[in-house]
Design an enzyme around this catalytic site. Structure first.
Site, mmCIF file in Angstrom:
data_model
loop_
_atom_site.group_PDB
_atom_site.id
_atom_site.type_symbol
_atom_site.label_atom_id
_atom_site.label_comp_id
_atom_site.label_asym_id
_atom_site.label_seq_id
_atom_site.Cartn_x
_atom_site.Cartn_y
_atom_site.Cartn_z
ATOM 1 N N HIS A 53 10.524 8.065 107.735
ATOM 2 C CA HIS A 53 10.129 8.965 108.806
ATOM 3 C C HIS A 53 11.241 9.959 109.150
ATOM 4 C CE1 HIS A 53 7.984 10.275 112.310
ATOM 5 N NE2 HIS A 53 9.070 10.110 113.025
ATOM 6 N N GLU A 58 0.674 8.558 87.926
ATOM 7 C CA GLU A 58 1.646 7.877 88.778
ATOM 8 C C GLU A 58 1.760 6.399 88.475
ATOM 9 O OE1 GLU A 58 0.582 8.369 92.904
ATOM 10 O OE2 GLU A 58 -1.553 8.262 92.493
ATOM 11 N N CYS A 102 4.078 16.799 91.564
ATOM 12 C CA CYS A 102 3.861 17.013 92.993
ATOM 13 C C CYS A 102 4.582 15.963 93.824
ATOM 14 C CB CYS A 102 2.373 17.017 93.321
ATOM 15 S SG CYS A 102 1.558 15.458 93.008
#
Lengths: 544, 89
Positions: free
Chosen positions: A177, A404, A475
């Site tokens: 965060h 991924e 990305c």
């Protein structure tokens, strides 16, 4: 000097201030009146934070936390436990009072279990208040380097970050965060920086958020050198505009990652050639029930409008693992990163995904936008075929998949044959290739896309893609690192999508090198023994 | 003590906003309000943690009990309404 993971670039020098300082050491004595007063004061702090923050979701979380701090059942237990004057150490008593609830919530799993971290935070605020350690909610009155173990959403809401020069955390990884907040504010940040909690308030440090270095009492020379280097990089970023290209003219499409309309606006502002990853989770996470097709159409339409005439890659719902959506990921999973997430949700919530695809088709109808749709966590050619079939049936022409997982990368010739494009999600690809939790800072040396094993997976997949002329992009966070971006280009990637804040710098760097240099850097990195060796070899060639 | 069984209307169950609304109403009711699954141990409805720990889902039946007092019946009616309503609709 302390070393951590630089998650937001910039060089600053300033005095530090610790937030939610180290856990009170030794016993914390208090009587029941003091405990109740401190609890009320914790609740008041939370109320104040709830008032000051604009984000509706955060407001609700903070409001609920305040109610937990005033919980009559907890107060009852505390009153029963601290009966005779001052208790020698209230910590075990507080743990006991909240512990039962935490166990019950954990056992319920999902949405309920997530509240446990809210309770932990109340406990730690309470103990710190009783121990006289200043807690979050401290108001910065002068430019300050904020130091913490980790910053939760509640911390950052409570802190007035207007005067924050930089954020420095002893824990957390590149996707924590703290990293997101710092990049949003445009201030330097370093996470996973062990030892910084030992610094005393007021100590002057240099924070180099690009390299992850913290230098205590820096010399003038050091400050000058690092500041100058940083300025040079920024100047190069500012001097180049337009579409991404290498010095030899090779086009490298530069796109923005986005999850909200504000992110899309930010991408427009920095001249992104489109959106390379639009995350659709937020709409689902923000609500307690599935958003309607109408609500989804509204959001996607807004994105298409802002990006009129440009490429927009929308990723279908990637709920699960670190982004659980309560009404979808209802079952507790022992190992959510390897569980039913991403496209695998079609196994359990097929209708939700179908409705999302419908909403996308509806929003795109008649719009001037190059819509590409991609599915996350696609592992096999069959999954890719299923996805592509659904997308094409709805009249959308560009289905693609995230690469991924190791399976998708190693089997890319078959997986990509089913679709029109591939996009490397380097964060998860790294986590899965290295079998290391990317949120665990103890493993941060292994959760970097610089590792040759990760680069090899990318290399295998992009070679397969080239053979069947399917474009592949990146990305993940890796695209935002100029050196790594150049290496990825050298491996055969033709588009890079990143946080809009990183785009200008990457564009500036790519304009300074040619394809041959990128390819040489890629080869040097592929043959390295370790992540750090790969990085230093590539750096040598690229910055040469 | 007046009591009534009610099905939970909120899609998320007694969590987030629905739970907060219930706790707020119970703590300002002026009389003790308790909730629980019928036949099982009831908890203080003014305690958010206790309410959450029940793990109540959409459609579950919940028994609301209000202690005797001047306005017990009206408190019961308003609490029942909060639980029966879908606040996210």
């Amino acid at each position: 000097m302390f070393k951590g993971i630089g998650v937001s670039p910039g060089v600053v020098v300033g005095p530090i201030r610790k937030v939610l300082a180290e856990k009170a050491s030794g016993p914390v004595p208090a009587d029941i009146d003091q405990v109740l007063k401190a609890l009320e004061s914790v609740a008041t702090d939370l109320d104040k934070s709830a008032e000051s923050i604009e984000l509706e979701v955060a407001k609700e979380v903070l409001g609920a936390q305040a109610m937990m701090a005033r919980d009559p059942s907890v107060i009852e237990v505390l009153e029963g436990a601290i009966t005779e004057g001052v208790a020698f150490d209230v910590r075990p008593i507080v743990e006991e009072a909240f512990g039962g609830f935490k166990e019950q919530l954990l056992a319920l799993g999902g949405y309920f279990a997530e509240r446990v971290s809210d309770i932990d935070e109340i406990q730690s605020r309470l103990i710190n208040k009783l121990a006289g350690i200043e807690s979050a909610g401290l108001t910065l009155t002068e430019p300050t380097v904020v130091v913490a173990e980790d910053l939760t959403p509640a911390d950052t809401a409570a802190l007035n970050l207007k005067f924050a020069l930089a954020l420095l955390c002893s824990r957390g990884g590149a996707t924590s965060h703290t990293a997101i907040v710092a990049r949003g504010l445009g201030i330097p940040a370093i996470v996973g920086c062990e030892g910084v909690m030992q610094l005393v308030d007021g100590a002057v440090v240099l924070v180099d958020g690009r390299n992850g270095d913290v230098i205590v009492d820096p010399l003038q020379d050091e400050i000058a050198t690092r500041t100058e280097k940083e300025l040079k990089i920024k100047a190069r970023a500012d001097s180049i505009t337009g579409p991404g290209r290498l010095s030899d003219g090779t086009s490298i499409q530069l796109l923005g990652n986005a999850g909200t309309i504000d992110d899309v606006r930010a991408a427009v502002k920095v001249g992104a050639e489109g959106i390379g990853l639009f995350r659709t989770e937020l709409l689902f996470l923000d609500s307690h029930i599935e958003p309607t097709v109408g609500e989804q159409v509204k959001l996607y339409s807004e994105v298409f409008q802002l990006m009129a005439g440009k490429k927009v890659v929308i990723r279908t719902l990637d709920a699960g693992s670190d982004k659980p959506v309560p009404y979808i990921n209802a079952i507790h999973e022992e190992n959510p990163a390897l569980g039913v997430r991403g496209w695998r949700l079609t196994r359990t919530s097929n209708d939700v995904i179908n409705r999302q695809l419908e909403a996308l088709a509806e929003a795109a109808a008649g719009k001037d936008v190059k819509l590409w749709v991609m599915a996350p966590m696609v592992n096999t050619p069959d999954e890719a075929r299923d996805f592509a079939g659904r997308v094409r049936k709805l009249g959308m022409l560009m289905p693609g998949v995230m690469i991924e997982t190791p399976a998708a990368a190693l089997h890319a010739d078959h997986v990509l044959a089913e679709v029109e494009f591939g996009s490397f999600g380097t964060n998860d690809l790294t986590q899965y290739v290295m079998a290391s939790d990317r949120m665990d800072s103890r493993l941060s040396d292994m959760t970097t896309a610089w590792h040759p094993a990760v680069l090899r997976a990318i290399s295998i997949a992009s070679d397969s893609a080239a053979k069947i002329s399917k474009p592949v992009g990146v990305c993940g966070e890796a695209a935002a690192n100029s050196l790594l971006a150049a290496v990825l280009v050298g491996l055969g990637v033709s588009s890079l999508s990143m946080a809009p804040s990183a785009l200008a710098e990457v564009r500036g760097f790519l304009a300074s090198i040619d394809l041959d240099t990128c390819e040489r850097a890629a080869q040097a990195a592929l043959s390295a023994r370790s992540a750090s060796e790969a990085e230093s070899r590539a750096r040598e060639i690229l910055e040469g | 003590m007046p009591s009534q069984i009610v099905a939970v209307g909120s899609k998320v169950g007694l969590h987030a906003r629905p739970a907060s609304l219930l706790v707020k109403a119970a703590s300002t009711a002026g009389v003790a309000v308790s909730i629980g699954r019928p036949g099982e141990k009831a908890v203080n409805a003014a305690s958010l943690l206790s309410v959450l720990a029940l793990g109540v889902k959409n459609g579950d039946s919940i028994e609301v009990t209000v202690a005797d007092g001047d306005n017990s019946d009206s408190v019961l009616a308003s609490i029942v309404e909060i639980i029966a309503t879908d606040h996210d609709a």
